[in-house]
Design an enzyme around this catalytic site. Structure first.
Site, short mmCIF file in Angstrom:
data_model
loop_
_atom_site.label_atom_id
_atom_site.label_comp_id
_atom_site.label_asym_id
_atom_site.label_seq_id
_atom_site.Cartn_x
_atom_site.Cartn_y
_atom_site.Cartn_z
N ASP A 287 0.87 -1.18 0.00
CA ASP A 287 0.00 0.00 0.00
C ASP A 287 0.91 1.24 0.00
O ASP A 287 2.13 1.15 0.16
CB ASP A 287 -0.97 -0.02 1.18
CG ASP A 287 -2.19 0.88 0.93
OD1 ASP A 287 -2.13 1.73 0.03
OD2 ASP A 287 -3.20 0.76 1.65
C1 BGC Z 1 -5.13 3.20 0.37
C2 BGC Z 1 -5.41 2.18 -0.71
C3 BGC Z 1 -5.42 2.83 -2.06
C4 BGC Z 1 -4.10 3.54 -2.27
C5 BGC Z 1 -3.98 4.21 -3.63
C6 BGC Z 1 -3.90 4.04 0.04
O1 BGC Z 1 -3.78 5.10 0.93
O2 BGC Z 1 -4.97 2.56 1.61
O3 BGC Z 1 -6.63 1.54 -0.45
O4 BGC Z 1 -5.64 1.88 -3.05
O5 BGC Z 1 -3.96 4.54 -1.28
O6 BGC Z 1 -4.85 5.25 -3.77
#
Ligand code: BGC
Length: 765
Positions: A287
């Site tokens: 993530d």
């Molecule tokens: C979130 C994810 C998301 C990613 C990209 C992160 O902060 O936890 O769920 O896919 O950002 O936007």
């Protein structure tokens, strides 16, 4: 219903029923051919080029397009996210093909969670439809629109089971139940990936957030999850497994720690379980910034250490940080990371690019330049009819005293509330490339429905919150909430004056979309005080009061339940939300949604979920006893239980009929009920089947959902619904972590919610 997609002459996507069944079901990749291709490519790549493939770069202020061009030229980037137009994507892919040495195509990813240009209800709302066909429609259309924008991958579905309403991200998932979440997640994966992620209008999915993100302590985002292995395997892991079994090509690794180990550093999770046991062959992606965060988690001593731990634990691709490129070369040189480990990770990235068809045609989701849309947000690119239909199905009727609903399209109706005319809020969080000005608010929807028939009065009545700190929080990254500068009393006075002139009052209240989002944990689950005061003032007018809720989590609604004549849960219902809610309010659609989460009475009851374990001292409300498990200062149990939702008609469920009283080992059993629509209107409902193992080697939940079926019945019509029970439905993880079905009695409960059920018993031999 099965669908195929084509592009009409007008360049808008048209959905057509499938011509033949053999068009469907994933087309298997020839793994041998892929392995040979990728192995050969790896032999041609330098270490830096391999490391480049492990980097996912977000376009934004930190990485302007010029910097990305430079990285592309040097082979330092494997994929891009946060770019959503064909022209931008084409320009970057052109640079790869023209400037880079090996011309390995990029893939392009984005958070397409509940729509791309057309926004559908938030996933929690989709779950409330209990309608897998509706979820498939959302998946197909989202994939079509995203692929039509040139994208290859989405960060979805989110299948984090959550029993924690304080957590803001429950809005992105399918609720508290394991079985429902698994069904929804796998339907979404199959619909988005279609026959193959390489198809022109398909999108590869990445299931997130692996794992247990929905169980963060206290609902505080990014926090720790601590859990017994039984609960983990029984309740939290199955939806990830189901979505992977459905073929998801990607997995996004969670930000939280599990039993003390951050998921990003958890080789048991990412290797032993995911690869060795579950045989996952796709790609794992960290993530956002998660590798850096290993330092703050306190498991890495410095950036190099964080990179070493993440890669060795099984994180193939790093999202949005420069650590892999900065530190992997040194780590390989010192021998701390082996070339074989780099090759493994790079192979996974190249495999998914192969599966996406990018080595055949790097422009496969782009088409010819001349076909690029003139206007990315052109009305013709939207799928409004489908969005309206799915949104109607997601709406849950919680209360309807004296048949206040449906409303007549006549007389005078006052619509008030800060959410009645908010185009941004109705879309919900993670609204991808959706544009607020294209969404239909409740005010617009009610205007459309009543034009020329009834008088519609409107007043805002209150701000979402009067708390400046909360207003600032909601407007931190986007000007999302407009604050009316009149005093709270002036706003209420205007609304009350409109209410006094009306025959009925509709109040649209709840949360701004930013209150149910990432990093939006709440310590209270009430409707903010500004809106509560408005409701009290409206109630005091003595007019019938219909409360329309917009929110992304269970709220505590004891007072609202008392005040309202009718109460409608509409979640954040998307681009066509206003029309869909109006359809339900005026009876053009009979509500059929059912809660995918338990609504507690107050925050102190949390966690409160339907499939809890029994205790040695269960509370019996008809014979209350002090020394039993309950709170003495509140009514026991939820305000609205899991699976609950009313209709404008009524249904009767017959006693359960079993095909036999016993079920043989490895055998099956059928359980049926006949459901009758004994009211005056046609309507749909959801028949739910729960099982309970009353005596086992470990305590088993009082009931667990094991099947459901949404049915449509005309007034007076009956239908027999049959559920097949197999051994898998009886299995659980015992104390020794064996997945077993133990012989003995089983209770089966079938009904239209998780509380009022028809019960029967059988013996499993
Ligand atoms: C979130 C994810 C998301 C990613 C990209 C992160 O902060 O936890 O769920 O896919 O950002 O936007």
């Amino acid at each position: 219903m099965k669908w195929i997609y084509s592009v009409s002459l007008a360049a808008s996507l048209v959905i057509q029923p499938a011509l033949a069944d053999d068009l469907f079901g994933p087309h298997p990749i020839n793994e041998q051919a892929r392995d040979a291709f990728v192995s050969d490519l790896l032999t041609k790549m330098t270490l830096d080029e391999k490391i480049g493939q492990l980097r996912l770069i977000s376009v934004g202020p930190d990485n302007p397009k010029s910097a990305i061009r430079d990285m592309i030229q040097k082979g330092q980037v494997g994929a891009i996210f946060n770019t959503v137009t064909r022209s931008d994507i084409r320009a970057m892919q052109d640079q790869v093909m023209q400037l880079s040495r090996l011309k390995i195509p990029l893939f392009f990813a984005y958070d397409v969670v509940h729509g791309q240009r057309t926004i559908f209800p938030i996933p929690l709302g989709l779950a409330a439809s209990w309608d897998l066909d509706a979820v498939s429609t959302v998946g197909r259309i989202s994939a079509c629109e995203a692929a039509d924008d040139g994208l290859n991958m989405t960060w979805a579905p989110m299948v984090d089971v959550s029993r924690e309403p304080r957590w803001g991200r429950g809005s992105e998932g399918f609720g508290e139940d394991t079985f429902l979440t698994g069904q929804m997640g796998s339907a979404m994966v199959k619909a988005m990936q279609g026959n193959s992620p390489a198809d022109r209008y398909s999108l590869m999915t990445s299931v997130k957030h692996f794992a247990l993100y929905g169980a963060v302590e206290g609902g505080r985002d990014y926090n720790t999850a601590d859990m017994s292995p039984q609960r983990m395997f029984q309740d939290y892991l199955p939806p990830y497994k189901a979505s992977l079994d459905a073929g998801s090509g990607g997995v996004m690794v969670a930000l939280n720690a599990i039993n003390g180990v951050p998921a990003t550093a958890d080789s048991w999770l990412l290797k032993d379980l995911l690869r060795d046991e579950w045989k996952f062959k796709g790609i794992t992606i960290s993530d956002h910034g998660a590798i850096k965060e290993l330092l703050k988690h306190g498991v890495a001593s410095d950036p190099q250490d964080a990179v070493r731990i993440a890669l060795k634990s099984g994180v193939d691709m790093s999202m949005s940080d420069e650590y892999y490129s900065q530190y992997l070369p040194g780590l390989v040189k010192s021998g701390a990371v082996s070339m074989a480990e780099i090759d493994d990770a790079a192979r996974h990235v190249l495999n998914v690019k192969y599966d996406m068809g990018l080595f055949n045609d790097p422009y496969s989701h782009l088409g010819p330049k001349e076909s690029d849309p003139q206007d990315n947000n052109a009305e013709s690119r939207l799928h409004r009819a489908e969005a309206r239909d799915v949104a109607r199905k997601s709406i849950v009727l919680l209360k309807n005293r004296l048949e206040t609903l449906p409303l007549q399209k006549s007389g005078t109706i006052a619509l008030v509330g800060p959410l009645a005319d908010s185009q941004r809020d109705i879309m919900g969080s993670w609204s991808a490339a959706g544009v607020a000005k294209q969404s239909v608010t409740l005010l617009q929807g009610m205007r459309n429905a009543t034009a020329g028939k009834a008088t519609l009065l409107y007043a805002k009545g209150a701000n979402i919150s009067d708390h400046p700190g909360i207003q600032n929080f909601l407007n931190l990254y986007e000007k999302a909430v407009s604050v009316d500068t009149r005093t709270p009393q002036q706003l209420i006075d205007e609304a009350v004056e409109k209410a006094r002139q009306a025959d009925v009052v509709v109040a649209a209240v709840g949360e701004a979309q930013g209150m149910a989002h990432e990093a939006s944990s709440r310590s209270e689950l009430n409707i903010p005080a500004s809106q509560k005061k408005l409701l009290q003032a409206l109630k005091a007018t003595g007019k019938p009061l219909v409360i329309v809720l917009m929110n992304g989590r269970p709220l505590t609604l004891v007072q609202e339940d008392q005040m309202a004549d009718a109460l409608l849960e509409t979640w954040f219902s998307g681009t066509e939300g206003g029309n869909a809610i109006a359809d339900v309010l005026f009876g053009d659609y009979n509500p059929s949604g059912k809660l995918p989460v338990t609504f507690p009475r107050n925050v102190g009851q949390i966690p409160l979920y339907y499939n809890h374990l029994p205790t040695g001292r269960p509370y019996n409300p008809t014979k209350p006893n002090k020394y039993t498990s309950h709170y003495y200062d509140t009514a026991n149990g939820p305000l609205y239980p899991f699976g609950y939702g009313l209709s404008y008609t009524t249904f009767k469920v017959s006693p359960v009929k079993l095909s036999a009283r016993t079920m043989a080992r490895h055998g099956t059993l059928e359980a049926s009920v006949t459901v009758t629509n004994n009211g005056a209107r046609d309507g749909a409902t959801v028949v739910q089947m729960y099982l309970n193992d009353p005596v086992a080697s470990i305590s088993r939940p009082v009931r667990e959902l094991r099947g459901f079926k949404r049915i449509m019945l005309k007034a007076g019509e009956s239908q027999t619904v049959t559920f097949k029970i197999d051994e898998d439905a009886l299995k659980f993880w015992n104390q020794k972590m064996q997945h077993v079905a133990e012989p003995g009695k089983f209770n089966i409960m079938i009904g239209l919610d998780s509380v009022r059920t028809q019960d029967a018993q059988f013996d499993y031999l």
